[in-house]
Design a protein around this motif. Structure first.
Motif, PDB file in Angstrom:
ATOM      1  N   ALA A 177      52.349  24.119  33.851  1.00  0.00           N
ATOM      2  CA  ALA A 177      52.707  22.483  32.852  1.00  0.00           C
ATOM      3  C   ALA A 177      52.270  23.423  31.661  1.00  0.00           C
ATOM      4  O   ALA A 177      53.173  23.058  30.072  1.00  0.00           O
ATOM      5  CB  ALA A 177      51.474  21.951  33.615  1.00  0.00           C
ATOM      6  N   ALA A 178      50.814  24.532  31.323  1.00  0.00           N
ATOM      7  CA  ALA A 178      50.948  24.982  29.895  1.00  0.00           C
ATOM      8  C   ALA A 178      51.870  25.467  29.256  1.00  0.00           C
ATOM      9  O   ALA A 178      52.760  25.338  28.426  1.00  0.00           O
ATOM     10  CB  ALA A 178      49.154  25.220  29.966  1.00  0.00           C
ATOM     11  N   LEU A 179      52.375  26.280  30.298  1.00  0.00           N
ATOM     12  CA  LEU A 179      53.865  27.559  30.052  1.00  0.00           C
ATOM     13  C   LEU A 179      54.933  26.279  29.372  1.00  0.00           C
ATOM     14  O   LEU A 179      55.321  26.999  29.415  1.00  0.00           O
ATOM     15  CB  LEU A 179      54.317  28.415  31.546  1.00  0.00           C
ATOM     16  N   VAL A 180      54.959  25.501  30.321  1.00  0.00           N
ATOM     17  CA  VAL A 180      56.516  24.779  30.507  1.00  0.00           C
ATOM     18  C   VAL A 180      56.252  23.930  28.532  1.00  0.00           C
ATOM     19  O   VAL A 180      57.343  24.514  28.006  1.00  0.00           O
ATOM     20  CB  VAL A 180      56.696  23.954  31.377  1.00  0.00           C
ATOM     21  N   LEU A 181      55.297  23.994  28.546  1.00  0.00           N
ATOM     22  CA  LEU A 181      54.943  23.337  27.131  1.00  0.00           C
ATOM     23  C   LEU A 181      55.011  23.572  26.603  1.00  0.00           C
ATOM     24  O   LEU A 181      55.646  24.022  24.881  1.00  0.00           O
ATOM     25  CB  LEU A 181      54.064  22.241  27.353  1.00  0.00           C
ATOM     26  N   ALA A 196      46.852  20.739  24.117  1.00  0.00           N
ATOM     27  CA  ALA A 196      45.202  20.069  25.267  1.00  0.00           C
ATOM     28  C   ALA A 196      45.662  19.138  25.428  1.00  0.00           C
ATOM     29  O   ALA A 196      45.153  18.295  25.324  1.00  0.00           O
ATOM     30  CB  ALA A 196      44.852  20.681  23.803  1.00  0.00           C
ATOM     31  N   ALA A 197      46.246  18.708  24.213  1.00  0.00           N
ATOM     32  CA  ALA A 197      45.728  16.524  23.928  1.00  0.00           C
ATOM     33  C   ALA A 197      46.663  15.891  25.446  1.00  0.00           C
ATOM     34  O   ALA A 197      46.333  15.047  26.022  1.00  0.00           O
ATOM     35  CB  ALA A 197      47.073  15.896  22.806  1.00  0.00           C
ATOM     36  N   ILE A 198      48.153  16.846  25.327  1.00  0.00           N
ATOM     37  CA  ILE A 198      48.938  16.490  27.073  1.00  0.00           C
ATOM     38  C   ILE A 198      48.189  16.314  27.627  1.00  0.00           C
ATOM     39  O   ILE A 198      48.545  16.013  28.898  1.00  0.00           O
ATOM     40  CB  ILE A 198      50.087  16.607  26.505  1.00  0.00           C
ATOM     41  N   LEU A 199      47.722  17.630  27.891  1.00  0.00           N
ATOM     42  CA  LEU A 199      47.151  17.587  28.770  1.00  0.00           C
ATOM     43  C   LEU A 199      45.407  17.507  29.407  1.00  0.00           C
ATOM     44  O   LEU A 199      44.890  17.698  30.290  1.00  0.00           O
ATOM     45  CB  LEU A 199      46.819  18.845  30.011  1.00  0.00           C
ATOM     46  N   GLU A 200      44.763  16.994  28.341  1.00  0.00           N
ATOM     47  CA  GLU A 200      43.597  16.166  28.295  1.00  0.00           C
ATOM     48  C   GLU A 200      42.822  17.572  28.453  1.00  0.00           C
ATOM     49  O   GLU A 200      41.632  17.043  29.064  1.00  0.00           O
ATOM     50  CB  GLU A 200      43.810  14.856  29.286  1.00  0.00           C
ATOM     51  N   VAL A 201      42.755  18.627  28.135  1.00  0.00           N
ATOM     52  CA  VAL A 201      41.495  19.849  28.382  1.00  0.00           C
ATOM     53  C   VAL A 201      41.712  20.617  26.956  1.00  0.00           C
ATOM     54  O   VAL A 201      41.880  20.282  25.739  1.00  0.00           O
ATOM     55  CB  VAL A 201      42.360  20.862  29.250  1.00  0.00           C
ATOM     56  N   THR A 213      55.863  14.884  22.837  1.00  0.00           N
ATOM     57  CA  THR A 213      54.368  14.721  23.633  1.00  0.00           C
ATOM     58  C   THR A 213      53.966  13.645  23.631  1.00  0.00           C
ATOM     59  O   THR A 213      53.222  13.381  24.911  1.00  0.00           O
ATOM     60  CB  THR A 213      53.513  14.648  21.726  1.00  0.00           C
ATOM     61  N   TRP A 214      54.210  12.096  23.709  1.00  0.00           N
ATOM     62  CA  TRP A 214      54.225  11.113  23.851  1.00  0.00           C
ATOM     63  C   TRP A 214      54.661  10.772  25.870  1.00  0.00           C
ATOM     64  O   TRP A 214      54.039  10.733  26.315  1.00  0.00           O
ATOM     65  CB  TRP A 214      54.583  10.006  22.902  1.00  0.00           C
ATOM     66  N   LEU A 215      55.993  10.966  25.956  1.00  0.00           N
ATOM     67  CA  LEU A 215      56.803  11.164  27.060  1.00  0.00           C
ATOM     68  C   LEU A 215      55.736  12.009  28.223  1.00  0.00           C
ATOM     69  O   LEU A 215      55.189  12.202  28.954  1.00  0.00           O
ATOM     70  CB  LEU A 215      57.740  11.415  27.468  1.00  0.00           C
ATOM     71  N   TYR A 216      55.504  12.947  27.237  1.00  0.00           N
ATOM     72  CA  TYR A 216      54.702  14.343  28.752  1.00  0.00           C
ATOM     73  C   TYR A 216      53.353  14.087  28.553  1.00  0.00           C
ATOM     74  O   TYR A 216      53.079  13.564  30.247  1.00  0.00           O
ATOM     75  CB  TYR A 216      55.147  15.384  27.873  1.00  0.00           C
ATOM     76  N   ARG A 217      52.498  13.258  27.917  1.00  0.00           N
ATOM     77  CA  ARG A 217      51.581  12.481  28.235  1.00  0.00           C
ATOM     78  C   ARG A 217      51.858  11.820  29.960  1.00  0.00           C
ATOM     79  O   ARG A 217      51.161  11.492  30.401  1.00  0.00           O
ATOM     80  CB  ARG A 217      51.401  11.514  26.809  1.00  0.00           C
ATOM     81  N   ILE A 218      52.728  10.771  29.933  1.00  0.00           N
ATOM     82  CA  ILE A 218      53.405   9.673  30.345  1.00  0.00           C
ATOM     83  C   ILE A 218      52.939  10.763  31.662  1.00  0.00           C
ATOM     84  O   ILE A 218      52.611  10.403  33.301  1.00  0.00           O
ATOM     85  CB  ILE A 218      53.616   8.916  29.588  1.00  0.00           C
TER      86      ILE A 218
END
Lengths: 174, 127
Positions: free
Chosen positions: A127-131, A143-148, A54-59
């Motif tokens: 990206a949402a689909l991959v996650l 939602a946290a990763i994509l900030e939505v 999760t941390w890496l995907y946010r980056i």
């Protein structure tokens, strides 16, 4: 987690996300490299309170946003690459040596089919689909990763799946 | 038949994210709506096929480059540790040598102190 372990465990995952965000292998490599290098540098400060993925995907998503903001339409659109590596271009990755050639060709064709199906879907939807499908992330994590907001995640997943479904129906009807 | 559900509700069904009340309403609608059932099945298949396709493989050169970058700080740390060990070893040798020659060093020190003290007395003695 050591930097080595981060690369070994998460590179393919991060690259897959970057591939769907960037829309083509060349840009995905650049994006994955930026994201992983930033993560390696920041790793000593990572306290392990969240999942490293999760941390890496946010980056990675932040790197993609920065590139989209500075490089413009090509990154936002993703698949319409200026260097010709668009949805109709063959995947440039060399085939892995292990699987039989038929299986690899089938996989490449399937990959190109997914690229074509997702060509008109926004990068954030892909990206949402991959996650969700490959990383099994919850709506809240996505939602946290994509900030939505969480509701937006649901809409994005629906749009991406619907695009895939339409494309596959078309290809079967043809 | 009017559609009492939103398209996004179908995502909620696939991901099992509907509240019990909403889930019941959507189920009731699906039971009577062939179009929505077909859409749901189509979305489920899309989801399953994408999942089955799996992860992409990162290019080998990218992996090699990142592994090299990942190992670089560790090598630096190891070099710094080597310097500390060499310096520590050198100090230890000096300490042992100093200890071995302590009597001689002590004599030289006493001689110097005697000379200094004598000189000081010579200067301060009344004429």
């Amino acid at each position: 987690m050591t930097p080595d372990e981060l690369v070994e465990s998460y590179l393919d995952r991060a690259y897959t996300l970057c591939l769907r965000l960037a829309g083509n292998p060349a840009d995905a490599s650049d994006l994955a490299q930026d994201a992983m290098l930033r993560a390696i540098q920041a790793l000593p400060g990572f306290r392990g309170e969240s999942d490293p993925g999760t941390w890496l995907y946010r980056i990675a998503v932040n790197c993609w946003k920065n590139k989209a903001a500075s490089a413009g339409e090509r990154w936002r659109k993703g698949l319409a690459s200026l260097d010709g590596a668009g949805p109709d271009a063959p995947a440039p990755d060399p085939p892995a040596p292990d699987p039989p050639i038929d299986r690899e060709l089938e996989r490449q064709e399937e990959s190109a089919e997914i690229d074509r199906a997702l060509a008109d879907v926004a990068a954030e939807d892909r990206a949402a689909l991959v996650l969700r499908e490959l990383e099994d992330k919850s709506y809240e994590e996505i939602a946290a990763i994509l900030e939505v907001p969480v509701g937006t995640v649901k809409s994005r997943l629906h749009r991406a799946r619907a695009a895939l479904a339409r494309a596959w129906e078309r290809s079967h009807a043809a | 038949m009017p559609h009492e559900i939103e398209p996004e509700d179908l995502a909620g069904v696939i991901d099992e994210r509907l509240s019990p009340e909403r889930g019941a309403a959507v189920s009731a609608h699906l039971a009577g709506c062939a179009d929505c059932r077909r859409d749901l099945e189509s979305l489920r298949q899309a989801s399953a096929r994408f999942k089955a396709h799996g992860l992409a493989k990162a290019p080998a050169e990218l992996r090699a480059k990142l592994l090299q970058a990942a190992r670089r700080p560790a090598e630096k740390r190891s070099t710094a540790l080597q310097y500390v060990l060499v310096l520590g070893g050198a100090l230890l040798v000096l300490l042992l040598v100093g200890r071995a020659f302590k009597p001689q060093v002590s004599n030289v020190f006493n001689q110097i102190m005697g000379m200094v003290s004598g000189a000081a007395q010579g200067v301060s003695a009344p004429r």
